[in-house]
Design an enzyme around this catalytic site. Structure first.
Site, short mmCIF file in Angstrom:
data_model
loop_
_atom_site.label_atom_id
_atom_site.label_comp_id
_atom_site.label_asym_id
_atom_site.label_seq_id
_atom_site.Cartn_x
_atom_site.Cartn_y
_atom_site.Cartn_z
N ASN A 155 0.80 -1.23 0.00
CA ASN A 155 0.00 0.00 0.00
C ASN A 155 0.84 1.29 0.00
O ASN A 155 0.64 2.18 0.81
CB ASN A 155 -1.00 0.00 1.17
N GLU A 175 -0.53 -7.63 1.62
CA GLU A 175 -1.71 -8.09 2.28
C GLU A 175 -2.93 -7.76 1.44
O GLU A 175 -3.07 -6.66 0.90
CB GLU A 175 -1.83 -7.54 3.70
N HIS A 234 -5.40 -9.62 5.14
CA HIS A 234 -5.80 -8.71 6.23
C HIS A 234 -7.29 -8.98 6.45
O HIS A 234 -8.14 -8.53 5.68
CB HIS A 234 -5.54 -7.25 5.83
N ASP A 273 4.04 -5.60 11.41
CA ASP A 273 3.11 -4.69 10.75
C ASP A 273 3.58 -3.24 10.97
O ASP A 273 2.77 -2.34 11.23
CB ASP A 273 1.66 -4.88 11.24
N HIS A 326 3.50 6.31 10.77
CA HIS A 326 2.84 7.58 10.46
C HIS A 326 3.49 8.59 11.40
O HIS A 326 3.92 8.22 12.51
CB HIS A 326 1.34 7.52 10.73
#
Ligand code: DOR
Ligand code: ZN
Ligand code: ZN
Length: 443
Positions: free
Chosen positions: A94, A145, A179, A303, A307
């Site tokens: 992502n 994922e 996921h 994981d 951020h």
């Protein structure tokens, strides 16, 4: 002349901890013996009776590169990995662009050339299933994922697409990383809780039921395809997985934030505590420790979802989901071994042996012929956010006790010593998956 020898180590061999020495030749372990003659070696490291373990293989990181490099990039992410005793990572899709076709896969390969640790790259899955084979042939290590509910990057697919994707992935002989959260259930709870600004409401919009339902749906469509469930967070999901393991090829992982944090931490962390799946209550947290110890859970993976702190400092609905974790995973797990929450044997299984076996890597074992990826374990100390190497610049574990590596070695080269990075940028190597086609591995 052989590269390196590690003297006076304590190694876990044949189920017991014993004194041993390790010799490294051309980046690979050449021998593990009680005593090795040091004379003919270029470099001698005295471990001073410290524990030496295989470097961890973290099969779940989000290094944000390309596209979101103010949160992290392959250099900073891999430095964080090295500082935390992780010598191999698998990056997830992502990013911007998302890694969902051959072109974006090549962009990810290029960005990853900054890495100081070895890496595999996962291929993402969207409704466009025609791109999967191309990424497999470029060396994707696995798929996913695969998001079954909305999360960072909004890559979630519906059940019909999931069904078709799993068939395609199965035909390639690859593994699908899932996921597991159910989008319909999430939407229902978002509707019910809208306007509720308590951070803890995030745990309620994605309850254990949403994970369990998604796990059941994925298994329903699994057929012969190998499924790997990412970051399982609820006891009831483990029950389903335990039974399904009798019939299907299924593995699963747990994330450190679900092992070391729970819904009581909402008070301390506020919106910083937002991640998907969310913080769970104490009872679920205990089920995860049980699952880790009794073998239902195969892997601990971070994981790592960096951020920036200021991005998270907004209302709970707007805050991005995810916490950094690649640097603190092994240190927290080693501390957990010291506190008898799991055995050293189990720690090695879930952080190196099993990840290597499940994702087909010739790594994760301290024995002749394997890549010389290892760590020398240090003493307990406090996790300090200002010491972290990740660009995120914060950690949900600030102040907690942990055992960081003193030294991290990748393919026989010291890449981190006493929290300082000693590796050259870009020394990490791409580890292609088994679908790679000859010629695709050179650019
Ligand atoms: O908390 C999460 N953060 N969960 C995900 O599914 C994605 C990840 C991210 O990339 O930020
Ligand atoms: Zn996820
Ligand atoms: Zn993830």
């Amino acid at each position: 002349m052989p590269d390196l020898i590690i003297k006076n180590a304590r190694l876990f061999i044949g189920d017991i901890l014993q004194p041993a020495e390790i010799a490294v030749d051309n980046g690979k372990i050449s021998s593990v013996k009680k005593n090795i003659d040091t004379k003919s070696y270029n470099e001698v490291i005295n471990a001073k009776s410290a524990l030496v373990l295989p470097g961890a293989i973290d099969v779940h990181v989000h290094f944000r590169d390309p596209g979101m490099t103010k949160k992290e990039n392959w250099y900073t992410g891999s430095c964080a990995a090295a500082a935390g005793g992780v010598t191999t990572v698998i990056d997830h899709p992502n990013t911007i662009p998302s890694t969902t076709d051959a072109e974006s896969f090549k962009k990810k390969l290029k960005a990853a050339r900054k890495s100081i640790v070895d890496y595999g790259i996962n291929a993402g899955v969207t409704a466009n299933l025609t791109t999967l084979k191309g990424m497999w042939e470029l060396g994707a290590i696995s798929f996913g994922e695969i998001f079954m509910a909305e999360s960072t990057g909004k890559l979630n697919i519906n059940e019909r697409t999931l069904n078709q994707a799993l068939a395609t992935i199965g035909n390639l002989g690859a593994t699908a990383c899932i996921h597991a959260e159910d989008e319909e259930i999430r939407q229902k709870f978002v509707h019910l809780l809208k306007g509720n600004l308590e951070p803890g409401s995030h745990s309620r919009t994605r309850p254990p039921l949403s994970e369990k339902t998604a796990v059941e749906k994925a298994i329903k469509h699994a057929g012969e395809t190998k499924l790997h469930f990412c970051h399982i967070s609820a006891g009831e999901s483990l029950e389903i997985i335990k039974n399904a393991k009798q019939v299907h090829k299924i593995t699963c992982e747990v994330a450190p934030h679900h092992l070391f944090l729970n819904t009581n931490d909402w008070k301390r962390l506020g919106t910083l505590g937002k991640m998907n799946p969310p913080l769970r209550d104490y009872r679920n947290q205990q089920s995860l420790w049980d699952g880790l110890n009794n073998g239902i859970i195969d892997i601990v993976a971070s994981d790592h979802a960096p951020h920036l702190e200021h991005e998270k400092m907004t209302d709970i609905w707007t805050a991005p989901a995810g916490v950094p974790g690649v640097e603190t995973m092994m240190p927290l797990m080693l501390m957990a071994v010291k506190r008898n929450l799991l055995t050293l044997k189990r720690l090695i299984e879930v952080t190196s042996l099993n990840p290597a076996r499940i994702f087909n890597l010739k790594k994760g074992v301290l024995a002749p012929g394997y890549d010389a990826d290892m760590i020398i374990v240090g003493k307990p100390e406090q996790i300090r956010k200002e010491k972290m190497h990740s660009r995120a610049g914060w950690t949900p574990y600030h102040g907690m006790k942990a055992m960081f590596p003193k030294l991290t070695i990748s393919r026989g080269e010291i890449i981190m010593e006493d929290a300082g990075i000693t590796a050259k940028r870009g020394r990490g190597r791409f580890i292609p998956g088994k679908g790679i086609i000859a010629g695709n591995d050179v650019e």
